[in-house]
Design a protein around this motif. Structure first.
Motif, PDB file in Angstrom:
ATOM      1  N   ALA A  86       0.522 -20.550  20.007  1.00  0.00           N
ATOM      2  CA  ALA A  86       0.398 -20.805  21.487  1.00  0.00           C
ATOM      3  C   ALA A  86      -0.147 -19.613  22.212  1.00  0.00           C
ATOM      4  O   ALA A  86      -0.191 -18.522  21.428  1.00  0.00           O
ATOM      5  N   ILE A  87      -0.483 -19.992  23.286  1.00  0.00           N
ATOM      6  CA  ILE A  87      -1.005 -18.980  24.207  1.00  0.00           C
ATOM      7  C   ILE A  87       0.130 -18.654  25.256  1.00  0.00           C
ATOM      8  O   ILE A  87       0.703 -19.573  25.815  1.00  0.00           O
ATOM      9  N   ASP A  88       0.552 -17.339  25.387  1.00  0.00           N
ATOM     10  CA  ASP A  88       1.632 -17.007  26.325  1.00  0.00           C
ATOM     11  C   ASP A  88       1.106 -16.531  27.667  1.00  0.00           C
ATOM     12  O   ASP A  88      -0.100 -16.765  28.066  1.00  0.00           O
ATOM     13  N   ARG A  89       2.035 -16.161  28.458  1.00  0.00           N
ATOM     14  CA  ARG A  89       1.774 -15.821  29.974  1.00  0.00           C
ATOM     15  C   ARG A  89       0.890 -14.673  30.065  1.00  0.00           C
ATOM     16  O   ARG A  89       0.305 -14.427  31.106  1.00  0.00           O
ATOM     17  N   TYR A  90       0.901 -13.836  29.065  1.00  0.00           N
ATOM     18  CA  TYR A  90       0.149 -12.439  29.032  1.00  0.00           C
ATOM     19  C   TYR A  90      -1.307 -12.800  28.595  1.00  0.00           C
ATOM     20  O   TYR A  90      -2.115 -11.909  28.420  1.00  0.00           O
ATOM     21  N   GLY A  91      -1.375 -14.028  28.273  1.00  0.00           N
ATOM     22  CA  GLY A  91      -2.907 -14.365  27.509  1.00  0.00           C
ATOM     23  C   GLY A  91      -2.626 -14.136  25.877  1.00  0.00           C
ATOM     24  O   GLY A  91      -3.950 -14.205  25.343  1.00  0.00           O
ATOM     25  N   ARG A  92      -1.778 -13.803  25.599  1.00  0.00           N
ATOM     26  CA  ARG A  92      -1.593 -13.557  23.868  1.00  0.00           C
ATOM     27  C   ARG A  92      -1.586 -14.770  23.210  1.00  0.00           C
ATOM     28  O   ARG A  92      -0.931 -15.792  23.582  1.00  0.00           O
ATOM     29  N   ARG A  93      -2.310 -14.723  21.969  1.00  0.00           N
ATOM     30  CA  ARG A  93      -1.828 -15.564  21.055  1.00  0.00           C
ATOM     31  C   ARG A  93      -0.643 -15.429  20.196  1.00  0.00           C
ATOM     32  O   ARG A  93      -0.656 -14.219  19.586  1.00  0.00           O
ATOM     33  N   THR A  94       0.338 -16.254  20.077  1.00  0.00           N
ATOM     34  CA  THR A  94       1.725 -15.850  19.589  1.00  0.00           C
ATOM     35  C   THR A  94       1.781 -16.832  18.573  1.00  0.00           C
ATOM     36  O   THR A  94       1.371 -18.092  18.397  1.00  0.00           O
ATOM     37  N   GLN A  95       2.748 -16.588  17.479  1.00  0.00           N
ATOM     38  CA  GLN A  95       3.007 -17.331  16.404  1.00  0.00           C
ATOM     39  C   GLN A  95       4.905 -17.380  16.396  1.00  0.00           C
ATOM     40  O   GLN A  95       5.292 -16.367  16.169  1.00  0.00           O
ATOM     41  N   LEU A  96       5.177 -18.555  16.323  1.00  0.00           N
ATOM     42  CA  LEU A  96       6.589 -18.809  16.115  1.00  0.00           C
ATOM     43  C   LEU A  96       6.934 -19.408  14.503  1.00  0.00           C
ATOM     44  O   LEU A  96       6.430 -20.398  14.360  1.00  0.00           O
ATOM     45  N   ARG A 161       4.927  -2.375  26.234  1.00  0.00           N
ATOM     46  CA  ARG A 161       4.804  -2.960  24.791  1.00  0.00           C
ATOM     47  C   ARG A 161       4.274  -4.291  24.990  1.00  0.00           C
ATOM     48  O   ARG A 161       3.406  -4.767  23.842  1.00  0.00           O
ATOM     49  N   GLN A 162       4.526  -5.287  25.642  1.00  0.00           N
ATOM     50  CA  GLN A 162       4.121  -6.523  25.812  1.00  0.00           C
ATOM     51  C   GLN A 162       2.542  -6.670  26.010  1.00  0.00           C
ATOM     52  O   GLN A 162       1.838  -7.146  25.510  1.00  0.00           O
ATOM     53  N   LEU A 163       2.121  -5.308  26.848  1.00  0.00           N
ATOM     54  CA  LEU A 163       0.606  -5.401  27.085  1.00  0.00           C
ATOM     55  C   LEU A 163      -0.166  -4.778  25.742  1.00  0.00           C
ATOM     56  O   LEU A 163      -1.439  -5.159  25.505  1.00  0.00           O
ATOM     57  N   MET A 164       0.386  -3.801  24.865  1.00  0.00           N
ATOM     58  CA  MET A 164      -0.332  -3.167  24.216  1.00  0.00           C
ATOM     59  C   MET A 164       0.293  -3.147  22.617  1.00  0.00           C
ATOM     60  O   MET A 164      -0.490  -2.876  21.739  1.00  0.00           O
ATOM     61  N   GLY A 165       1.471  -3.669  22.555  1.00  0.00           N
ATOM     62  CA  GLY A 165       2.290  -3.613  21.300  1.00  0.00           C
ATOM     63  C   GLY A 165       2.717  -2.249  20.897  1.00  0.00           C
ATOM     64  O   GLY A 165       2.364  -1.297  21.365  1.00  0.00           O
TER      65      GLY A 165
END
Length: 372
Positions: A86-96, A161-165
């Motif tokens: 998915a694409i989350d609210r930060y614009g990140r591609r995420t995997q669950l 952390r949400q922005l940069m890892g």
């Protein structure tokens, strides 16, 4: 009664008035645990936790936005029996990963340079958009109903952390400290303006911050970095709301936070959760170290419930000792109920804990999360 009104809860957590210990569930079962319990014959009320009558405080999350004002529409781009991308609210591609996960993990991050931060920085600026229509009337009505007025603010570590890892963020504290200072200062300036307007109209009960900055080996920052970068942000927010009547400042972080707890206490935090025993966090030792002026939520080893009744008894006798039943502690598991905990063991845990705490063994059905 499982439902505790805000005034009684604040009095309990500050040790001012203690009628009885509070016994809570912070998060609830993992999805895998729910499936196992259903196969073991648990009722739907047990799976939903209503059957156990845990204490909880009705919470009003004030209608203000203190963090990212996202311009991205979250969406699913791939859904299979194995995972969801998915694409989350930060614009990140995420995997669950559906078989083993409960939270999606970012596959990429939006900030890798100063230029990237400058591009997203306007979404952290103050604006009228941060106040939802009717926010003040809704807060006053909630107070009249005895609900806890709570505001969640971005973590000094966690939001970056949400922005940069984690890896890039930890390096940036050394390599590009001005970038980190600007991220936290920008967030802090906006949060302070939101809190100023909010609390001038309606005092709040609880300031809440999510950090998740530690693992079993310890925190990802040390006290010096916290004091330099993060504590000033905490203090400006806490000093403001405290001056207007707020009594509780709670912080949620998994892992071993022992090396940095004194720094955060100095910065204003007076409630910690969830105190993971597997990471070395010890509820009894924490109370001895910091006294009754600091409160806790959780602290009971969830993994003891994977073993036998003797292990459960030993854990409860240690954690629920009478000296800790004098206020300031909401006793509960240290995180979500893991798979491998049978419904029989969980039933035994609840009944045995209630017995040791002197609570009604057969409470009225009710439940609400206490993860704040």
């Amino acid at each position: 009664m499982a439902r505790i009104d805000a005034a009684a809860y604040v009095a309990y957590m500050t040790g001012e008035r203690v009628e009885r210990p509070l016994f809570v569930e912070l998060f609830g079962p993992l999805p895998q645990t729910e499936a196992e319990w259903r196969a073991q014959g648990a009722t739907e009320a047990e799976i939903g936790l209503q059957a156990f009558g845990f204490d909880h405080v009705p919470v009003h999350h004030c209608w203000v936005r203190t963090g990212l004002l996202s311009r991205v529409e979250p969406r699913v781009i791939e859904d299979t029996p194995v995972h969801t991308i998915a694409i989350d609210r930060y614009g990140r591609r995420t995997q669950l990963c559906k078989a083993a996960g409960s939270l999606p993990l970012p596959l990429e991050y939006p900030v890798a340079s100063v230029a990237d931060w400058e591009a997203i920085k306007p979404q952290y600026a103050f604006s009228e958009e941060r106040f939802v229509a009717g926010w003040d009337a809704a807060a006053r009505a909630a107070r009249e109903r005895g609900e806890l007025l709570l505001v969640s603010i971005p973590g000094g570590f966690d939001e970056a952390r949400q922005l940069m890892g984690e890896e890039m963020l930890c390096l940036a504290f050394y390599d590009t400290p001005a970038l980190i200072a600007d991220i936290i200062a920008t967030i802090g300036a906006t949060v302070e303006r939101v809190l100023d307007r909010l609390t001038a109209a309606v005092p709040i009960d609880n300031l809440f911050i999510h950090e998740d900055m530690a693992g079993k080996s310890g925190p990802l920052l040390g006290p010096n970095q916290i004091n330099e970068f993060i504590a000033p942000y905490y203090r400006r927010c806490w000093d403001l709301v405290r001056s207007r009547g707020t009594r509780l400042f709670s912080q949620d972080s998994d892992g071993d936070m022992r090396p940095v707890m004194p720094a955060f206490i100095d910065a204003g935090v007076n409630v910690f959760l969830p105190l993971e025993p597997a990471a070395g966090m010890d509820l009894v030792a924490a109370r001895e170290a910091y006294g009754p002026g600091v409160g806790y939520k959780g602290g009971i080893d969830k993994h003891a419930l994977r073993r036998d009744r003797a292990a459960i008894d030993a854990e409860l006798r240690y954690k629920l000792q009478p000296a800790l039943q004098e206020g300031g502690i909401c006793f509960g598991l240290d995180h979500r109920i893991p798979n491998g905990v049978t419904i029989d063991n969980y039933r035994y845990y609840v009944r045995r804990a209630r017995e040791l705490l002197g609570l009604d063994p057969d409470p009225e059905p009710d439940w609400g999360r206490m993860a704040f």
